[in-house]
Design a protein around this motif. Structure first.
Motif, short mmCIF file in Angstrom:
data_model
loop_
_atom_site.label_atom_id
_atom_site.label_comp_id
_atom_site.label_asym_id
_atom_site.label_seq_id
_atom_site.Cartn_x
_atom_site.Cartn_y
_atom_site.Cartn_z
N SER A 1 49.74 -53.57 -72.41
CA SER A 1 49.83 -54.28 -71.13
C SER A 1 48.58 -54.03 -70.31
O SER A 1 48.09 -52.90 -70.21
N THR B 1 46.88 -54.48 -66.45
CA THR B 1 47.24 -54.63 -65.04
C THR B 1 46.00 -54.79 -64.19
O THR B 1 44.90 -54.34 -64.56
N MET B 2 46.18 -55.43 -63.04
CA MET B 2 45.06 -55.60 -62.13
C MET B 2 44.54 -54.25 -61.66
O MET B 2 43.32 -54.06 -61.52
N THR C 1 45.69 -59.35 -65.60
CA THR C 1 47.12 -59.27 -65.87
C THR C 1 47.41 -59.98 -67.18
O THR C 1 47.10 -61.17 -67.32
N ILE D 1 52.75 -64.39 -67.86
CA ILE D 1 52.12 -64.07 -69.14
C ILE D 1 52.72 -64.97 -70.21
O ILE D 1 53.93 -65.10 -70.30
N ALA E 1 52.49 -64.11 -61.37
CA ALA E 1 52.70 -62.84 -62.08
C ALA E 1 52.14 -61.73 -61.20
O ALA E 1 51.33 -61.98 -60.29
N PRO E 2 52.54 -60.49 -61.45
CA PRO E 2 52.03 -59.38 -60.63
C PRO E 2 50.50 -59.29 -60.68
O PRO E 2 49.88 -59.37 -61.74
N GLY E 3 49.91 -59.16 -59.50
CA GLY E 3 48.47 -58.97 -59.40
C GLY E 3 47.65 -60.22 -59.33
O GLY E 3 46.44 -60.16 -59.09
N VAL E 4 48.28 -61.38 -59.56
CA VAL E 4 47.57 -62.66 -59.48
C VAL E 4 48.30 -63.54 -58.46
O VAL E 4 49.43 -63.23 -58.06
#
Length: 414
Positions: free
Chosen positions: A160, A162-163, A169, A195, A219-222
């Protein structure tokens, strides 16, 4: 390159049947009991009375515990044989000669098949499908066997991103290391955001191709919306992918579906030093606006918004291009876009191979892997039920052709 399961599994022969006479006797054989999910199997029924009928069926339980079912009835030849690769059903869940018809034509036990798609269950977090395949006559089951279809071969790993740690991401899926460097894929989903599903990345990695399945909105971070997404974000993802062990940085392919085709083509055009091939499923040839809220730009480059409705340039693209589209796309004119992209590449005097695969009767859902039941109406995670168009048989044809062409393009870079 790991293109198949171990020989001990790939060469397995399964036989099932009853050893009595007349209508109570039949044998069902399959060449492979365990396969990667994108590999066809070859089913044959023997010892049926000559010129008599028999039904071959398949059952599989999905992620939610629903049992899906497909079946087809055939007339045996003069030798009492039905070869599913060459026999046309007289009735059943599919109509034409198709050795894998039982697999993609399965229907759910309830509801409209066009509104549902089969999602396989998981084993230790990885998709695995178990099918009960059987032969029957006059309602009496004469024999059966179980087939196992896997999306992930041994040695494939996932990581995975992550930002916070990677400034990206997504999920990176790597094949079993073999000491060599291989073409790699930057995979972009469409308007569903998030994703991309792991079925395609896992199978591509099982064939030896590393994949970065990248999220760019929802999505998380975007960003939550498809709005002002910098093309530089995709370039950073391609550069990160190029640095991974087992990746040949000179052979990166960007692959997009629906809205993701815009980003894929833009990145291929603006960053040709990073991208060496492009695959587009249900493509767009002009820039769309922001989504789901309208009124803005989807993409930016060097801090400037790229105006909606402008054509996507291709004169900077430097590598093979494959576009797959259906003539019955209910979302946008992907057929016309695919043809226009090829015309523009011709005008740019592109010397590399470029091809549009247009499948008559297929809709918007032409991206992914074959041999699974897919509906024609998507339960879209952002906007709800969405008609994709096409028919299940035509869409399956598009998936099969598109996946085979994709593997061929990657193979041509190897």
């Amino acid at each position: 390159m790991n293109r198949s399961l171990p020989t001990a599994l790939a060469c397995c022969l399964v036989v099932a049947g009853c050893s009595s006479n007349g209508s109570d006797h039949a044998a069902l054989t399959v060449d492979q009991a365990v396969t990667l999910a994108d590999q066809p199997v070859h089913l044959k029924v023997t010892d049926i009375p000559a010129n008599e009928s028999a039904t071959v069926g398949a059952d599989a339980v999905d992620r939610d515990g629903k049992k899906w079912h497909g079946e087809a009835t055939f007339t045996a030849d003069a030798h009492g044989t039905v070869d599913l690769d060459t026999a046309k059903p007289t009735s059943g869940s599919y109509q034409n000669v198709d050795g894998m018809g039982l697999f993609w034509s399965m229907n759910p036990p309830d509801g409209d098949p066009d509104k549902q798609s089969y999602i396989p269950p998981t084993d230790n977090g990885r998709f695995v499908e178990h099918l009960d395949v059987f032969v029957s006559r006059d309602g009496k089951r004469l024999g059966s066997t179980t087939l196992t279809r896997q999306w992930t071969s041994a040695g494939v790993t996932s990581q995975s991103l992550t930002m916070a740690k990677h400034k990206l991401t997504g999920i990176y899926v790597a094949p079993k290391p073999d000491g060599a460097k291989h073409p790699a894929v930057l995979l972009l989903g469409g308007s569903e955001g998030g994703i991309p599903p792991q079925s395609s990345p896992n199978l591509l990695a099982s064939h030896g191709y590393p994949v970065l399945a990248l999220a760019y909105f929802h999505a998380p971070g975007v960003p939550d919306d498809l709005h002002n997404i910098p093309l530089e974000y995709f370039a950073s993802a391609a550069a990160w992918l190029a640095r991974q062990p087992g990746v040949d940085p000179a052979r990166l392919v960007v692959m997009g579906t629906s809205f993701g085709t815009e980003a894929a083509l833009l990145v291929a055009d603006h960053f040709p030093h990073l991208i060496d091939g492009t695959v587009l499923f249900a493509p767009g040839a002009h820039l769309t606006g922001s989504f789901p809220r309208q009124g803005g730009a989807a993409w930016t480059y060097q801090g400037k918004a790229l105006a909606p409705e402008d054509p996507i340039p291709v004169d900077g693209v430097d590598g093979p291009v494959l576009a797959v589209a259906g003539s019955a796309d209910a979302q946008w004119g992907s057929r016309q876009s695919a043809e226009l992209i090829m015309q523009e590449l011709d005008t740019a005097h592109a010397e590399f191979p470029h091809e549009a695969v247009i499948v008559t009767g297929a809709g918007h859902g032409v991206g992914g892997t074959p041999y699974l039941p897919h509906g024609t109406i998507l339960d879209h995670p952002i906007i709800g039920p969405t008609a994709l168009g096409g028919t299940r048989p035509a869409n399956e044809s598009a998936l099969l052709q598109g996946w085979a062409k994709t593997l061929a393009l990657l193979g041509s870079l190897s």
